[in-house]
Design a protein around this motif. Structure first.
Motif, PDB file in Angstrom:
ATOM      1  N   GLN A  39       0.636  -1.221   0.023  1.00 51.97           N
ATOM      2  CA  GLN A  39       0.047  -0.016  -0.137  1.00 51.97           C
ATOM      3  C   GLN A  39       1.018   1.142   0.064  1.00 51.97           C
ATOM      4  OE1 GLN A  39      -3.180   0.362  -0.360  1.00 51.97           O
ATOM      5  NE2 GLN A  39      -3.583  -1.975  -0.560  1.00 51.97           N
ATOM      6  N   ARG A  40       1.622   1.176   0.517  1.00 55.48           N
ATOM      7  CA  ARG A  40       2.711   2.371   0.900  1.00 55.48           C
ATOM      8  C   ARG A  40       3.443   2.500  -0.475  1.00 55.48           C
ATOM      9  NH1 ARG A  40       6.090   1.825   6.538  1.00 55.48           N
ATOM     10  NH2 ARG A  40       4.315   2.272   7.980  1.00 55.48           N
ATOM     11  N   ILE A  41       4.021   1.577  -1.133  1.00 57.96           N
ATOM     12  CA  ILE A  41       4.683   1.887  -2.451  1.00 57.96           C
ATOM     13  C   ILE A  41       3.766   2.129  -3.367  1.00 57.96           C
ATOM     14  CG2 ILE A  41       5.661   0.338  -4.523  1.00 57.96           C
ATOM     15  CD1 ILE A  41       6.768  -1.452  -2.044  1.00 57.96           C
ATOM     16  N   GLY A  42       2.349   1.818  -3.423  1.00 61.31           N
ATOM     17  CA  GLY A  42       1.371   2.289  -4.364  1.00 61.31           C
ATOM     18  C   GLY A  42       1.294   3.717  -4.175  1.00 61.31           C
ATOM     19  N   GLY A  43       1.153   3.949  -2.885  1.00 58.83           N
ATOM     20  CA  GLY A  43       0.793   5.516  -2.583  1.00 58.83           C
ATOM     21  C   GLY A  43       2.172   6.314  -3.253  1.00 58.83           C
TER      22      GLY A  43
ATOM     23  N   GLN B 216       4.073   5.665  -5.325  1.00 54.25           N
ATOM     24  CA  GLN B 216       4.037   5.840  -6.993  1.00 54.25           C
ATOM     25  C   GLN B 216       2.909   6.802  -7.259  1.00 54.25           C
ATOM     26  OE1 GLN B 216       3.371   1.723  -8.388  1.00 54.25           O
ATOM     27  NE2 GLN B 216       5.228   1.180  -8.193  1.00 54.25           N
ATOM     28  N   GLN B 217       1.946   6.775  -6.843  1.00 56.52           N
ATOM     29  CA  GLN B 217       0.769   7.833  -7.119  1.00 56.52           C
ATOM     30  C   GLN B 217       1.425   9.377  -6.752  1.00 56.52           C
ATOM     31  OE1 GLN B 217      -2.618   6.769  -5.024  1.00 56.52           O
ATOM     32  NE2 GLN B 217      -3.219   5.044  -6.058  1.00 56.52           N
TER      33      GLN B 217
ATOM     34  N   LEU C 195       4.550  10.223  -6.741  1.00 59.44           N
ATOM     35  CA  LEU C 195       5.616  10.460  -7.787  1.00 59.44           C
ATOM     36  C   LEU C 195       4.957  10.895  -9.351  1.00 59.44           C
ATOM     37  CD1 LEU C 195       8.179   7.789  -7.191  1.00 59.44           C
ATOM     38  CD2 LEU C 195       8.235  10.076  -6.566  1.00 59.44           C
ATOM     39  N   VAL C 196       3.872  10.017  -9.514  1.00 58.28           N
ATOM     40  CA  VAL C 196       3.066  10.487 -10.965  1.00 58.28           C
ATOM     41  C   VAL C 196       2.483  11.737 -10.676  1.00 58.28           C
ATOM     42  CG1 VAL C 196       1.235   9.804 -12.169  1.00 58.28           C
ATOM     43  CG2 VAL C 196       2.834   7.881 -11.332  1.00 58.28           C
ATOM     44  N   ARG C 197       2.027  12.077  -9.658  1.00 62.33           N
ATOM     45  CA  ARG C 197       1.265  13.382  -9.512  1.00 62.33           C
ATOM     46  C   ARG C 197       2.254  14.533  -9.336  1.00 62.33           C
ATOM     47  NH1 ARG C 197       0.286  16.675  -5.320  1.00 62.33           N
ATOM     48  NH2 ARG C 197       1.325  15.156  -3.687  1.00 62.33           N
ATOM     49  N   ARG C 198       3.431  14.536  -8.617  1.00 62.33           N
ATOM     50  CA  ARG C 198       4.300  15.390  -8.650  1.00 62.33           C
ATOM     51  C   ARG C 198       5.010  15.584  -9.907  1.00 62.33           C
ATOM     52  NH1 ARG C 198       7.769  14.797  -2.880  1.00 62.33           N
ATOM     53  NH2 ARG C 198       5.687  15.062  -1.375  1.00 62.33           N
ATOM     54  N   GLN C 199       5.139  14.738 -10.579  1.00 60.81           N
ATOM     55  CA  GLN C 199       5.587  14.483 -12.125  1.00 60.81           C
ATOM     56  C   GLN C 199       4.890  15.481 -12.862  1.00 60.81           C
ATOM     57  OE1 GLN C 199       6.558  10.727 -13.971  1.00 60.81           O
ATOM     58  NE2 GLN C 199       7.570  11.745 -15.687  1.00 60.81           N
ATOM     59  N   GLN C 200       3.243  15.094 -12.889  1.00 54.77           N
ATOM     60  CA  GLN C 200       2.378  15.906 -13.655  1.00 54.77           C
ATOM     61  C   GLN C 200       2.488  17.394 -13.136  1.00 54.77           C
ATOM     62  OE1 GLN C 200      -1.432  13.860 -13.195  1.00 54.77           O
ATOM     63  NE2 GLN C 200      -0.509  12.215 -14.324  1.00 54.77           N
ATOM     64  N   ASP C 201       2.753  17.387 -11.952  1.00 57.00           N
ATOM     65  CA  ASP C 201       2.639  18.986 -11.434  1.00 57.00           C
ATOM     66  C   ASP C 201       4.003  19.824 -12.180  1.00 57.00           C
ATOM     67  OD1 ASP C 201       0.365  18.669 -10.024  1.00 57.00           O
ATOM     68  OD2 ASP C 201       1.289  18.521  -8.381  1.00 57.00           O
ATOM     69  N   SER C 202       5.328  18.905 -11.908  1.00 57.99           N
ATOM     70  CA  SER C 202       6.255  19.562 -12.526  1.00 57.99           C
ATOM     71  C   SER C 202       6.220  19.658 -13.843  1.00 57.99           C
ATOM     72  CB  SER C 202       7.514  18.512 -12.294  1.00 57.99           C
ATOM     73  OG  SER C 202       7.642  18.240 -10.789  1.00 57.99           O
ATOM     74  N   GLN C 203       5.582  18.988 -14.828  1.00 60.25           N
ATOM     75  CA  GLN C 203       5.578  19.258 -16.231  1.00 60.25           C
ATOM     76  C   GLN C 203       4.563  20.312 -16.471  1.00 60.25           C
ATOM     77  OE1 GLN C 203       3.953  15.733 -17.976  1.00 60.25           O
ATOM     78  NE2 GLN C 203       5.872  14.456 -17.964  1.00 60.25           N
ATOM     79  N   THR C 204       3.612  20.409 -15.602  1.00 55.80           N
ATOM     80  CA  THR C 204       2.468  21.660 -15.950  1.00 55.80           C
ATOM     81  C   THR C 204       3.381  22.799 -15.306  1.00 55.80           C
ATOM     82  OG1 THR C 204       0.789  20.310 -15.368  1.00 55.80           O
ATOM     83  CG2 THR C 204       0.611  22.645 -15.030  1.00 55.80           C
ATOM     84  N   LYS C 205       4.280  22.921 -14.377  1.00 59.82           N
ATOM     85  CA  LYS C 205       5.098  24.126 -13.997  1.00 59.82           C
ATOM     86  C   LYS C 205       5.809  24.512 -15.136  1.00 59.82           C
ATOM     87  CE  LYS C 205       3.995  23.616  -9.099  1.00 59.82           C
ATOM     88  NZ  LYS C 205       4.702  23.467  -7.808  1.00 59.82           N
TER      89      LYS C 205
END
Length: 338
Positions: A24-28, A30-31, A33-43
């Motif tokens: 559960q921790r690893i899935g969280g 990963q999510q 990381l994906v969210r932060r990556q999306q935020d970084s791309q947007t920024k």
């Protein structure tokens, strides 16, 4: 035995629980990381857009600054022109007068240099003195004294009067055709009327008819003797000749002698108008030599022509008109001390 099995079961359940929690921790993570990556791309995209906008804004700013600088330069030029206009309008009456006098004297200097005559400079100095006298400003008395000194210096210089010299040389050219040559005898003028008969002194009364006849006979005899004497004198002519070759001049050569003399005088006239005074002197000396050699000196026209040439030779001198430096210096000092 069953205790060992229970322990194993408990440990297995615990391991499963721990593994599930880790998953559960690893899935969280990963999510996250994906969210932060999306935020970084947007920024990052937003940063690129902002950078582009900033670059466009910088270009517009540079263009506006260049336009403002051009307008500022135009304003500075207009300001300087306006200041000059205001300064020219706000100049005092004294300064305007001094500027006008200085300009008039400098223009007269140029005219004097071109024409070789001191008249323009003398006229400008006189007019300037009259204007200053009408203005009657005590602080400009120094300028008037300087003008008086320069005017005396300019008048003291005997500058050649070129128009007068040209007229004299033209008159000499006109007289050349009337000059008598030594080689051509000039006909003598008719003898003057015989002198009145002396009154007859009578010591005693005489008959009127005999007296009238004797008087007419004496008059006729006197007139006849005068005519005979005039004819005798016309046969003999005594002339002093310093140059024998002048008597050997052929009649057809007389025309060329006169024309050469005219050309010399005209060359001297052109040299005077060109202010080549040395050349004019040489031509006038040659013309005077030709006059003395080929023409009769006892003639009145020869005397008049020689006098005209001598006057031209005496006045054709190169003299420098002095500059009105005292006046210009006084004008500068008066303008600086306003």
């Amino acid at each position: 035995m069953w205790i060992l099995a229970a322990v194993v079961v408990v440990l297995s359940v615990a391991a499963i629980i721990v593994a599930w929690q880790a998953q559960q921790r690893i899935g969280g993570l990963q999510q996250e990381l994906v969210r932060r990556q999306q935020d970084s791309q947007t920024k990052s995209t937003e940063a690129l857009m902002l950078a582009k906008q900033a670059q466009d804004n910088m270009r517009e700013s540079v263009a506006k600054v260049a336009l403002l600088e051009a307008r500022l330069a135009e304003v500075a030029i207009q300001r300087s022109q306006l200041e000059d206009l205001i300064q020219s309008l706000s100049r005092s009456r004294d300064e305007n007068l001094l500027v006008d006098v200085d300009s008039a004297i400098r223009v007269a200097l140029q005219q004097t240099a071109i024409t070789g005559s001191a008249e323009p400079l003398v006229s400008a100095l006189k007019q300037s003195d009259e204007r200053l006298a009408r203005y009657n400003q005590p602080r400009l008395e120094g300028v008037r004294r300087a003008i008086a000194r320069d005017l005396d210096r300019v008048k003291a210089v005997g500058v050649a009067d070129l128009p007068s010299l040209s007229i004299k040389l033209d008159e000499a050219v006109r007289l050349v055709d009337e000059l008598p040559l030594l080689a051509v005898a000039e006909p003598r003028k008719a003898a003057s009327a015989p002198a009145a008969a002396k009154p007859v002194q009578r010591s005693a009364p005489v008959d009127a008819n005999s007296v009238g006849w004797m008087k007419s006979w004496n008059d006729s005899l006197a007139q006849a003797s005068d005519r005979v004497w005039s004819e005798v004198k016309s046969l003999v002519r005594v002339t002093r000749i310093d140059h024998p070759e002048a008597m050997l001049l052929a009649p057809e050569q007389a025309f060329f002698v006169r024309e050469n003399l005219k050309l010399r005088l005209l060359n001297a006239r052109i040299a005077l108008l060109s202010r080549q005074f040395d050349t004019a002197q040489i031509d006038l000396q040659i013309a005077q030599t030709a006059l003395d050699r080929y023409f009769e000196r006892s003639s009145r026209r020869y005397t008049l022509t020689t006098e005209l040439i001598k006057q031209a030779m005496a006045q054709a001198r190169h003299l420098v008109v002095p500059r009105p430096d005292d006046t210009l210096a006084a004008l500068t000092a008066a303008s600086a001390g306003r």
